[in-house]
Design a protein around this motif. Structure first.
Motif, PDB file in Angstrom:
ATOM      1  N   GLY A   1       6.084   2.438  11.061  1.00 44.25           N
ATOM      2  CA  GLY A   1       5.799   1.527   9.942  1.00 44.25           C
ATOM      3  C   GLY A   1       6.657   1.821   8.723  1.00 44.25           C
ATOM      4  O   GLY A   1       6.452   1.236   7.664  1.00 44.25           O
TER       5      GLY A   1
ATOM      6  N   ARG B   1      -4.254   3.189   4.628  1.00 45.35           N
ATOM      7  CA  ARG B   1      -5.660   2.922   4.984  1.00 45.35           C
ATOM      8  C   ARG B   1      -6.561   4.099   4.602  1.00 45.35           C
ATOM      9  O   ARG B   1      -7.670   3.898   4.101  1.00 45.35           O
ATOM     10  CB  ARG B   1      -5.804   2.599   6.480  1.00 45.35           C
ATOM     11  CG  ARG B   1      -5.496   1.127   6.793  1.00 45.35           C
ATOM     12  CD  ARG B   1      -5.750   0.791   8.244  1.00 45.35           C
ATOM     13  NE  ARG B   1      -4.759   1.388   9.124  1.00 45.35           N
ATOM     14  CZ  ARG B   1      -3.537   0.869   9.339  1.00 45.35           C
ATOM     15  NH1 ARG B   1      -3.181  -0.243   8.746  1.00 45.35           N
ATOM     16  NH2 ARG B   1      -2.675   1.469  10.137  1.00 45.35           N
TER      17      ARG B   1
ATOM     18  N   GLU C   1       1.071  -8.478   2.313  1.00 42.01           N
ATOM     19  CA  GLU C   1       2.379  -8.238   1.681  1.00 42.01           C
ATOM     20  C   GLU C   1       2.744  -6.770   1.795  1.00 42.01           C
ATOM     21  O   GLU C   1       1.874  -5.905   1.906  1.00 42.01           O
ATOM     22  CB  GLU C   1       2.310  -8.611   0.187  1.00 42.01           C
ATOM     23  CG  GLU C   1       2.209 -10.105  -0.023  1.00 42.01           C
ATOM     24  CD  GLU C   1       1.960 -10.456  -1.485  1.00 42.01           C
ATOM     25  OE1 GLU C   1       2.016  -9.559  -2.357  1.00 42.01           O
ATOM     26  OE2 GLU C   1       1.684 -11.643  -1.743  1.00 42.01           O
TER      27      GLU C   1
ATOM     28  N   ARG D   1      -9.926  -3.883  11.298  1.00 38.85           N
ATOM     29  CA  ARG D   1      -8.978  -3.903  10.179  1.00 38.85           C
ATOM     30  C   ARG D   1      -9.039  -5.253   9.487  1.00 38.85           C
ATOM     31  O   ARG D   1      -8.896  -6.293  10.121  1.00 38.85           O
ATOM     32  CB  ARG D   1      -7.553  -3.667  10.703  1.00 38.85           C
ATOM     33  CG  ARG D   1      -7.138  -2.225  10.680  1.00 38.85           C
ATOM     34  CD  ARG D   1      -5.776  -2.032  11.280  1.00 38.85           C
ATOM     35  NE  ARG D   1      -4.714  -2.706  10.542  1.00 38.85           N
ATOM     36  CZ  ARG D   1      -3.426  -2.542  10.789  1.00 38.85           C
ATOM     37  NH1 ARG D   1      -3.052  -1.726  11.764  1.00 38.85           N
ATOM     38  NH2 ARG D   1      -2.517  -3.176  10.086  1.00 38.85           N
TER      39      ARG D   1
ATOM     40  N   ARG E   1      10.537  -0.192   6.131  1.00 37.95           N
ATOM     41  CA  ARG E   1      10.292  -1.627   6.319  1.00 37.95           C
ATOM     42  C   ARG E   1      11.224  -2.468   5.457  1.00 37.95           C
ATOM     43  O   ARG E   1      11.153  -3.701   5.510  1.00 37.95           O
ATOM     44  CB  ARG E   1       8.848  -1.951   5.966  1.00 37.95           C
ATOM     45  CG  ARG E   1       7.902  -1.956   7.166  1.00 37.95           C
ATOM     46  CD  ARG E   1       6.488  -2.187   6.669  1.00 37.95           C
ATOM     47  NE  ARG E   1       5.636  -2.845   7.589  1.00 37.95           N
ATOM     48  CZ  ARG E   1       4.620  -2.265   8.229  1.00 37.95           C
ATOM     49  NH1 ARG E   1       4.407  -0.979   8.078  1.00 37.95           N
ATOM     50  NH2 ARG E   1       3.833  -2.969   9.006  1.00 37.95           N
TER      51      ARG E   1
ATOM     52  N   THR F   1       2.878   5.052   7.754  1.00 33.84           N
ATOM     53  CA  THR F   1       2.580   4.656   6.365  1.00 33.84           C
ATOM     54  C   THR F   1       1.331   3.771   6.316  1.00 33.84           C
ATOM     55  O   THR F   1       0.538   3.871   5.381  1.00 33.84           O
ATOM     56  CB  THR F   1       3.790   3.950   5.720  1.00 33.84           C
ATOM     57  OG1 THR F   1       4.372   3.049   6.667  1.00 33.84           O
ATOM     58  CG2 THR F   1       4.832   4.935   5.260  1.00 33.84           C
ATOM     59  N   GLY F   2       1.147   2.921   7.330  1.00 36.63           N
ATOM     60  CA  GLY F   2      -0.061   2.074   7.380  1.00 36.63           C
ATOM     61  C   GLY F   2      -1.320   2.937   7.412  1.00 36.63           C
ATOM     62  O   GLY F   2      -2.283   2.683   6.674  1.00 36.63           O
TER      63      GLY F   2
ATOM     64  N   VAL G   1       3.721  -3.197   0.385  1.00 30.64           N
ATOM     65  CA  VAL G   1       3.501  -2.412  -0.833  1.00 30.64           C
ATOM     66  C   VAL G   1       4.894  -2.158  -1.443  1.00 30.64           C
ATOM     67  O   VAL G   1       5.866  -1.945  -0.692  1.00 30.64           O
ATOM     68  CB  VAL G   1       2.788  -1.071  -0.462  1.00 30.64           C
ATOM     69  CG1 VAL G   1       2.593  -0.199  -1.689  1.00 30.64           C
ATOM     70  CG2 VAL G   1       1.462  -1.350   0.234  1.00 30.64           C
TER      71      VAL G   1
ATOM     72  N   THR H   1      -1.973  -5.003   0.815  1.00 25.34           N
ATOM     73  CA  THR H   1      -2.312  -5.076   2.248  1.00 25.34           C
ATOM     74  C   THR H   1      -3.283  -6.226   2.523  1.00 25.34           C
ATOM     75  O   THR H   1      -3.181  -6.889   3.541  1.00 25.34           O
ATOM     76  CB  THR H   1      -2.924  -3.743   2.774  1.00 25.34           C
ATOM     77  OG1 THR H   1      -4.061  -3.416   2.006  1.00 25.34           O
ATOM     78  CG2 THR H   1      -1.951  -2.605   2.713  1.00 25.34           C
TER      79      THR H   1
ATOM     80  N   GLN I   1      14.074   1.257   1.661  1.00 27.50           N
ATOM     81  CA  GLN I   1      13.323   2.372   2.276  1.00 27.50           C
ATOM     82  C   GLN I   1      14.197   3.120   3.289  1.00 27.50           C
ATOM     83  O   GLN I   1      14.147   4.347   3.373  1.00 27.50           O
ATOM     84  CB  GLN I   1      12.062   1.850   2.970  1.00 27.50           C
ATOM     85  CG  GLN I   1      11.006   1.317   2.010  1.00 27.50           C
ATOM     86  CD  GLN I   1       9.754   0.810   2.721  1.00 27.50           C
ATOM     87  OE1 GLN I   1       9.532   1.066   3.899  1.00 27.50           O
ATOM     88  NE2 GLN I   1       8.923   0.080   1.987  1.00 27.50           N
TER      89      GLN I   1
HETATM   90  P1  AMP Z   1       0.733  -1.216   9.416  1.00 26.42           P
HETATM   91  O1  AMP Z   1      -0.484  -0.455   9.785  1.00 26.42           O
HETATM   92  O2  AMP Z   1       1.990  -0.472   9.640  1.00 26.42           O
HETATM   93  O3  AMP Z   1       0.734  -2.592  10.049  1.00 26.42           O
HETATM   94  O4  AMP Z   1       0.669  -1.462   7.829  1.00 26.42           O
HETATM   95  C1  AMP Z   1      -0.427  -2.143   7.246  1.00 26.42           C
HETATM   96  C2  AMP Z   1      -0.022  -2.604   5.866  1.00 26.42           C
HETATM   97  O5  AMP Z   1       0.319  -1.479   5.048  1.00 26.42           O
HETATM   98  C3  AMP Z   1       1.212  -3.504   5.812  1.00 26.42           C
HETATM   99  O6  AMP Z   1       0.897  -4.864   6.058  1.00 26.42           O
HETATM  100  C4  AMP Z   1       1.688  -3.268   4.397  1.00 26.42           C
HETATM  101  O7  AMP Z   1       0.914  -3.993   3.469  1.00 26.42           O
HETATM  102  C5  AMP Z   1       1.396  -1.794   4.182  1.00 26.42           C
HETATM  103  N1  AMP Z   1       2.563  -0.966   4.595  1.00 26.42           N
HETATM  104  C6  AMP Z   1       2.619  -0.092   5.619  1.00 26.42           C
HETATM  105  N2  AMP Z   1       3.822   0.486   5.677  1.00 26.42           N
HETATM  106  C7  AMP Z   1       4.549  -0.026   4.677  1.00 26.42           C
HETATM  107  C8  AMP Z   1       5.874   0.148   4.229  1.00 26.42           C
HETATM  108  N3  AMP Z   1       6.717   0.991   4.854  1.00 26.42           N
HETATM  109  N4  AMP Z   1       6.289  -0.555   3.160  1.00 26.42           N
HETATM  110  C9  AMP Z   1       5.455  -1.388   2.509  1.00 26.42           C
HETATM  111  N5  AMP Z   1       4.210  -1.632   2.894  1.00 26.42           N
HETATM  112  C10 AMP Z   1       3.740  -0.962   3.970  1.00 26.42           C
END
Ligand code: AMP
Length: 256
Positions: A86, A37, A58, A134, A89, A32-33, A60, A54, A93
């Motif tokens: 990811g 992105r 926080e 990032r 979370r 999901t991250g 999403v 992000t 979900q």
């Molecule tokens: P990550 O790359 O997985 O560290 O995600 C980067 C950012 O994307 C996180 O800090 C959140 O802001 C957002 N994000 C990613 N996955 C989720 C999720 N499952 N639920 C909510 N926000 C997410």
């Protein structure tokens, strides 16, 4: 299907390990991250919305993330398996994911929780900021907020999967290969059964995962038969009688 949740705090190495697992077991990798992105980069409406969260470290909101994940799942009609990186979370979900998978006649197989202490997480995230650029890795306040969000909203998922008997802690400190090895050890114990596994794992995984435990048996018995099959010519069917006859001969000798 082999459906894995790779779990852990920010900087635990989920993305790195998820890629390796996806390649090894031929799974679809859903991060999901990464999806957020990509949308942020393309400045899509979803990206603009996601970025407002992000950037602060926080999460999403659930309804946005869940909708996005569902449409991603729908893009893969009959995957061999999926590794979720990811996601989930939050408990909401995780419940939504269980429902999506149930509708598709499948379920989460295991949740692999990478264990890394906080000092190591912060130092890894700072190094990643230099390598990958990032934005949310570069600011210590944002990093701390991400870890806080993890502790408050995401860590409770360990109990959620423990109650289902699916949670497996794995050492997340060491070399990438050592950690990968630890993860694979758990996965190997949960591969779908025979026929299902062939569909789920694909040809590469069949070679790398399934043959190794059977190797010793074959090796010991095959060496004399191989010689005789060479003599018998190239036809595969000629190998079996050659093996049987050599066995019979040896057993007769013993009896005498
Ligand atoms: P990550 O790359 O997985 O560290 O995600 C980067 C950012 O994307 C996180 O800090 C959140 O802001 C957002 N994000 C990613 N996955 C989720 C999720 N499952 N639920 C909510 N926000 C997410």
């Amino acid at each position: 299907m082999l459906n894995i949740v790779i779990f852990g705090p920010p900087g635990a190495g989920k993305g790195t390990q998820a890629k390796k697992i996806a390649q090894q077991y031929r799974l679809v990798h859903l991060s999901t991250g990464d999806i957020f992105r990509a949308n942020i980069k393309k400045k899509t409406p979803l990206g603009k919305l996601a970025q407002s969260y992000t950037d602060k470290g926080e999460l999403v909101p659930d309804e946005v993330t869940i909708r996005m994940l569902e449409s991603e799942l729908n893009r893969h009609k009959s995957p061999r398996g999926i590794i979720f990186d990811g996601f989930p979370r939050t408990i909401a979900q995780a419940e939504a994911l269980d429902n999506f998978l149930e509708d598709r006649g499948t379920a989460i197989t295991i949740m692999l929780a990478l264990e890394v202490h906080e000092e190591e997480l912060i130092s890894r995230i700072k190094s990643r900021a230099l390598l990958e650029g990032r934005k949310d890795d570069a600011d210590e306040t944002v990093i701390k907020n991400r870890i806080l969000e993890y502790n408050n909203k995401t860590a409770p998922l360990k109990d959620y999967y423990s109650l289902q008997g699916k949670s497996y802690p794995v050492q997340g400190v060491g070399t990438i290969d050592d950690i990968f090895h630890g993860l694979c050890e758990v996965i190997e114990q949960h591969l779908p059964k025979a026929d299902d596994a062939q569909r789920a794992a694909g040809p590469d995984a069949q070679t790398s995962n399934k043959r190794s435990p059977r190797k010793p048996k074959k090796k010991v018995k095959k060496s004399p038969a191989r010689k005789s099959s060479k003599k018998a010519g190239k036809k595969k069917s000629a190998k079996k009688p050659a093996k049987r006859s050599s066995k019979k001969r040896s057993s007769k000798k013993k009896r005498k």
